[in-house]
Motif scaffolding. Structure first.
Motif, PDB file in Angstrom:
ATOM      1  N   ILE A 280      37.319  49.383  47.004  1.00 50.68           N
ATOM      2  CA  ILE A 280      37.556  48.489  48.138  1.00 50.68           C
ATOM      3  C   ILE A 280      36.491  48.701  49.206  1.00 50.68           C
ATOM      4  CG2 ILE A 280      39.138  47.988  50.048  1.00 50.68           C
ATOM      5  CD1 ILE A 280      41.440  48.599  48.098  1.00 50.68           C
ATOM      6  N   ALA A 281      36.136  49.962  49.472  1.00 51.73           N
ATOM      7  CA  ALA A 281      35.092  50.264  50.461  1.00 51.73           C
ATOM      8  C   ALA A 281      33.763  49.636  50.059  1.00 51.73           C
ATOM      9  CB  ALA A 281      34.940  51.768  50.618  1.00 51.73           C
ATOM     10  N   GLN A 282      33.472  49.652  48.766  1.00 52.72           N
ATOM     11  CA  GLN A 282      32.235  49.035  48.275  1.00 52.72           C
ATOM     12  C   GLN A 282      32.244  47.534  48.554  1.00 52.72           C
ATOM     13  OE1 GLN A 282      31.548  49.591  44.038  1.00 52.72           O
ATOM     14  NE2 GLN A 282      30.297  47.737  43.937  1.00 52.72           N
ATOM     15  N   ARG A 283      33.364  46.887  48.295  1.00 53.18           N
ATOM     16  CA  ARG A 283      33.462  45.454  48.557  1.00 53.18           C
ATOM     17  C   ARG A 283      33.352  45.164  50.055  1.00 53.18           C
ATOM     18  NH1 ARG A 283      31.651  43.385  44.135  1.00 53.18           N
ATOM     19  NH2 ARG A 283      33.089  43.376  42.364  1.00 53.18           N
ATOM     20  N   LEU A 284      33.943  46.033  50.871  1.00 54.39           N
ATOM     21  CA  LEU A 284      33.827  45.843  52.319  1.00 54.39           C
ATOM     22  C   LEU A 284      32.373  45.943  52.765  1.00 54.39           C
ATOM     23  CD1 LEU A 284      36.875  47.863  53.704  1.00 54.39           C
ATOM     24  CD2 LEU A 284      36.575  45.390  53.769  1.00 54.39           C
ATOM     25  N   ASP A 285      31.635  46.875  52.188  1.00 52.52           N
ATOM     26  CA  ASP A 285      30.211  46.992  52.524  1.00 52.52           C
ATOM     27  C   ASP A 285      29.468  45.709  52.174  1.00 52.52           C
ATOM     28  OD1 ASP A 285      30.522  49.574  53.471  1.00 52.52           O
ATOM     29  OD2 ASP A 285      29.933  50.524  51.590  1.00 52.52           O
ATOM     30  N   ARG A 304      36.768  54.650  61.107  1.00 56.06           N
ATOM     31  CA  ARG A 304      37.989  54.983  60.373  1.00 56.06           C
ATOM     32  C   ARG A 304      38.610  53.693  59.845  1.00 56.06           C
ATOM     33  NH1 ARG A 304      39.884  59.776  60.187  1.00 56.06           N
ATOM     34  NH2 ARG A 304      41.930  58.914  59.598  1.00 56.06           N
ATOM     35  N   ARG A 305      37.906  53.023  58.977  1.00 61.90           N
ATOM     36  CA  ARG A 305      38.377  51.736  58.486  1.00 61.90           C
ATOM     37  C   ARG A 305      39.200  51.926  57.211  1.00 61.90           C
ATOM     38  NH1 ARG A 305      32.993  49.062  55.571  1.00 61.90           N
ATOM     39  NH2 ARG A 305      33.064  50.427  53.745  1.00 61.90           N
ATOM     40  N   ALA A 306      40.029  50.958  56.936  1.00 64.03           N
ATOM     41  CA  ALA A 306      40.766  50.923  55.671  1.00 64.03           C
ATOM     42  C   ALA A 306      40.230  49.747  54.863  1.00 64.03           C
ATOM     43  CB  ALA A 306      42.264  50.820  55.938  1.00 64.03           C
ATOM     44  N   VAL A 339      38.299  36.049  62.039  1.00 67.19           N
ATOM     45  CA  VAL A 339      38.719  35.836  60.655  1.00 67.19           C
ATOM     46  C   VAL A 339      38.852  37.206  60.008  1.00 67.19           C
ATOM     47  CG1 VAL A 339      38.092  34.863  58.408  1.00 67.19           C
ATOM     48  CG2 VAL A 339      37.570  33.594  60.507  1.00 67.19           C
ATOM     49  N   ARG A 340      39.926  37.418  59.253  1.00 64.99           N
ATOM     50  CA  ARG A 340      40.173  38.716  58.625  1.00 64.99           C
ATOM     51  C   ARG A 340      40.051  38.601  57.114  1.00 64.99           C
ATOM     52  NH1 ARG A 340      46.021  41.601  58.609  1.00 64.99           N
ATOM     53  NH2 ARG A 340      46.247  40.157  56.846  1.00 64.99           N
ATOM     54  N   LEU A 341      39.239  39.492  56.518  1.00 65.55           N
ATOM     55  CA  LEU A 341      39.082  39.580  55.068  1.00 65.55           C
ATOM     56  C   LEU A 341      39.695  40.889  54.582  1.00 65.55           C
ATOM     57  CD1 LEU A 341      35.288  38.625  54.809  1.00 65.55           C
ATOM     58  CD2 LEU A 341      37.247  37.065  54.738  1.00 65.55           C
ATOM     59  N   THR A 342      40.442  40.819  53.485  1.00 60.70           N
ATOM     60  CA  THR A 342      41.025  42.030  52.914  1.00 60.70           C
ATOM     61  C   THR A 342      40.867  41.995  51.395  1.00 60.70           C
ATOM     62  OG1 THR A 342      43.180  40.908  53.061  1.00 60.70           O
ATOM     63  CG2 THR A 342      42.669  42.515  54.767  1.00 60.70           C
ATOM     64  N   PRO A 343      39.786  42.579  50.869  1.00 60.04           N
ATOM     65  CA  PRO A 343      39.565  42.600  49.424  1.00 60.04           C
ATOM     66  C   PRO A 343      40.359  43.729  48.755  1.00 60.04           C
ATOM     67  CG  PRO A 343      37.786  43.740  50.518  1.00 60.04           C
ATOM     68  CD  PRO A 343      38.693  43.219  51.617  1.00 60.04           C
ATOM     69  N   HIS A 344      40.434  43.673  47.446  1.00 67.80           N
ATOM     70  CA  HIS A 344      41.102  44.726  46.675  1.00 67.80           C
ATOM     71  C   HIS A 344      40.122  45.248  45.622  1.00 67.80           C
ATOM     72  CE1 HIS A 344      44.382  46.992  44.864  1.00 67.80           C
ATOM     73  NE2 HIS A 344      45.211  46.517  45.782  1.00 67.80           N
ATOM     74  N   ALA A 345      40.570  46.219  44.855  1.00 68.53           N
ATOM     75  CA  ALA A 345      39.705  46.775  43.811  1.00 68.53           C
ATOM     76  C   ALA A 345      39.351  45.733  42.757  1.00 68.53           C
ATOM     77  CB  ALA A 345      40.402  47.973  43.154  1.00 68.53           C
ATOM     78  N   SER A 346      40.206  44.745  42.574  1.00 67.35           N
ATOM     79  CA  SER A 346      39.963  43.720  41.561  1.00 67.35           C
ATOM     80  C   SER A 346      39.109  42.569  42.068  1.00 67.35           C
ATOM     81  CB  SER A 346      41.306  43.171  41.055  1.00 67.35           C
ATOM     82  OG  SER A 346      42.053  42.635  42.139  1.00 67.35           O
ATOM     83  N   THR A 347      38.719  42.599  43.347  1.00 63.78           N
ATOM     84  CA  THR A 347      37.861  41.542  43.893  1.00 63.78           C
ATOM     85  C   THR A 347      36.526  41.528  43.146  1.00 63.78           C
ATOM     86  OG1 THR A 347      38.892  41.687  46.073  1.00 63.78           O
ATOM     87  CG2 THR A 347      36.699  40.711  45.970  1.00 63.78           C
ATOM     88  N   THR A 348      36.098  40.363  42.715  1.00 58.36           N
ATOM     89  CA  THR A 348      34.929  40.251  41.835  1.00 58.36           C
ATOM     90  C   THR A 348      33.647  39.944  42.600  1.00 58.36           C
ATOM     91  OG1 THR A 348      35.331  37.889  41.519  1.00 58.36           O
ATOM     92  CG2 THR A 348      36.394  39.403  39.969  1.00 58.36           C
TER      93      THR A 348
END
Length: 567
Positions: A280-285, A304-306, A339-348
């Protein structure tokens, strides 16, 4: 160190490409859907052992939750949502509780509504150990905090808060972090988690984990027959509460929901929380880089992001960015301020690319003439078109960039409007919701009550984004007498100015709620705001101040209602 997620975990998910809204709802996995279906089918074939077989799902779910919490099943009870657990905690505590006003409302209402504990509100800002330390008093018995702030993604330092809180109770809402953030959950005395977001277990799933300290000090006021000793003994007596977290059970929950939660938690164990969090951190980057490349600003936590990324784009209101994302097939949470984005581990990768394309579209110069030029070129045709269509016809050209005073040309006087006037309430609502499909041959009513037939065609730029609309209104019976005026709720408003449009929208919303303003409670006022948000009122400048005056609240209260509604 890069941690690898098992492919057997990733293949279990298939959310739509462009989905970036797990902080609001996490589409369940194939395994969760299969489990729910299997258990539902089992319940349909009811037999002597069906109920007992189904109820075993509860122990399975509690065991999985306990493993991820670092505890045991005797300290875990299943819940249908986080609010239930927080209300149970609030009803069981006396003394003073330290809480932040900026929490998601599920964390503030229980402490106020329960009335057993006094509330010491923290000042604005993140819930840090320093802020909590400054707020503690001799009467403080508990501190309540979200593991992850729903707006900013700030991840509370639970270990440091535990040190500051000392022997007091630490109540933690873990819904925005459990299963995707590697935290020392065992430091919480009360941990409540809903399963419909990051855990991807679906609605009506969740659990509460209680420490020994909590079990000793909290009074299980909200406890039912399944929370009593010998729950299956029906001897016409009220039994003492059960041992451990079982004392907090109110009644039997859905075993189908329990099975879904168990499956979802076991999938988290399969993927591994550290590996899921790293992905998830990788996708946030990657998403952060896209935002910054588009000239945007990240307004959420960076240290201290989630799993939450909130951003703004200069010269583009959040509503405009949100509409562009919808057009591009990207799902996100849009609030008045960001605008808020919240990806997950399965985000492609494809989802990230789709988001990037949507932002580039907002900034890319159109190869065709500017929308304003295109609309300006159509202005002379409005009179000609009205002449061609004949008497009893009105042609109106709207420029969406000039909302709410969008009329740039009009021929005919069927609705009594002029250049510089606003669009109708119907069109304003469509623009707000991003549903800019053409409308052909629908019936509405003129201001004097006559039935008129209307058609609207949305004009788009080279990217397909709606920039204006051409409306044709006609009276099919020009010589007929005006009919009896229909109810206000059935009339499309054709106001002559923005103030009138604003007033009509608010009056209709108040009427829809059905409670006089002077008798409205917060829930009623929030519903008024919800109706008006859908109707597009907040596309009108200074409408927040106007509505605040009508409802007798501050403008900041209106913004809080909007945040709650859009979260």
């Amino acid at each position: 160190m890069v941690m690898r997620i098992p492919s057997s975990y990733l293949v279990g998910f298939h959310e739509p490409e462009g989905y970036l809204d797990f902080g609001r709802f996490g589409p369940p996995s194939h395994a969760v859907v299969d489990t729910s279906t299997r258990l539902l089918e089992l319940s349909a074939a009811a037999g002597p052992s069906t109920v007992d077989d189904l109820m075993r799902q509860e122990l399975r779910a509690r065991a999985a939750a306990a493993r991820l919490c670092g505890g045991d099943t005797d300290h875990v009870v299943l819940l249908p949502n986080t609010s239930t657990g927080l209300f149970q905690a609030a009803l069981g505590i006396t003394g003073e509780v330290v809480v932040s006003r900026a929490e998601f409302p599920a964390n503030t209402y229980p402490w106020v509504r329960a009335g057993r504990a006094g509330v010491n509100w923290l000042p604005p800002g993140p819930v840090t150990p320093e802020a909590v330390r400054a707020a503690l008093t001799r009467g403080t018995t508990a501190v309540s905090v979200s593991a992850v702030d729903f707006r900013t993604g700030y991840r509370a330092d639970l270990a440091a808060l535990r040190e500051v809180v000392g022997d007091r109770l630490l109540v933690v809402d873990g819904i925005q972090g459990f299963g995707v953030v590697d935290e020392p959950w065992e430091v919480a005395d009360v941990l409540v988690v809903g399963g419909q977001k990051w855990l991807r277990a679906g609605w009506s799933t969740g659990f509460m984990a209680l420490s020994d300290r909590a079990l000793e000090r909290l009074d299980p006021v909200l406890s039912g027959w399944t929370g009593a000793l010998d729950a299956g003994l029906f001897d016409d007596d009220v039994h003492p509460v059960a041992e451990g977290a079982a004392a907090w059970s109110i009644t039997n929950l859905s075993p189908i929901a329990a099975g879904a939660l168990a499956t979802a938690l076991e999938l988290v164990e399969l993927g591994g929380v550290p590996a899921i969090g790293q992905r998830i951190a990788q996708r946030l980057d990657e998403l952060t880089e896209v935002v910054r490349s588009a000239g945007g600003e990240v307004v959420s936590a960076t240290d201290r992001r989630a799993g939450i990324l909130a951003f703004t784009l200069p010269e583009h209101p959040a509503s405009v960015v949100g509409a562009a994302l919808v057009e591009a097939g990207v799902t996100a949470t849009v609030r008045p301020e960001h605008v808020r984005l919240t990806p997950h581990a399965s985000t492609t990768d494809a989802t990230v690319a789709r988001f990037a394309e949507a932002l580039r579209g907002l900034r890319r110069p159109a190869p065709a003439p500017p929308a304003s030029d295109v609309l300006a070129a159509l202005v002379p045709t409005v009179n000609s078109l009205a002449d061609a269509l004949g008497p009893g016809t009105e042609v109106v050209l709207h420029d969406l960039a000039k909302l709410p005073n969008s009329i740039v040309a009009i021929a005919g006087d069927l609705t009594g409007r002029g250049v510089g006037g606003p669009m109708t309430d119907l069109l304003l609502g469509l623009v707000r919701r991003g549903t800019t499909q053409d409308l052909a041959g629908y019936e509405t009513y003129a201001p004097d009550g006559r039935v008129i037939r209307s058609s609207t065609v949305f004009l788009r730029d080279s990217r397909g984004v709606a920039v204006g609309c051409l409306c044709v209104n006609s009276d099919p019976r020009p010589d007929a007498q005006a009919a009896e005026r229909p109810p206000v709720s059935a009339v499309e408003a054709f106001p002559g100015d923005v103030d009138t449009l604003q007033r009509l929208l608010v009056e209709r919303a108040v009427d829809a709620v059905g409670v006089p303003v002077e008798l409205m409670k917060k829930s009623h006022k929030s519903q008024v705001v919800r109706v008006l948000d859908e109707a597009g009122l907040f596309l009108i400048r200074d409408s927040v101040d106007y509505l605040a005056g009508v409802l007798g609240v501050t403008r900041y209260t209106i913004y809080n209602y909007l945040n709650e509604i859009r979260s």
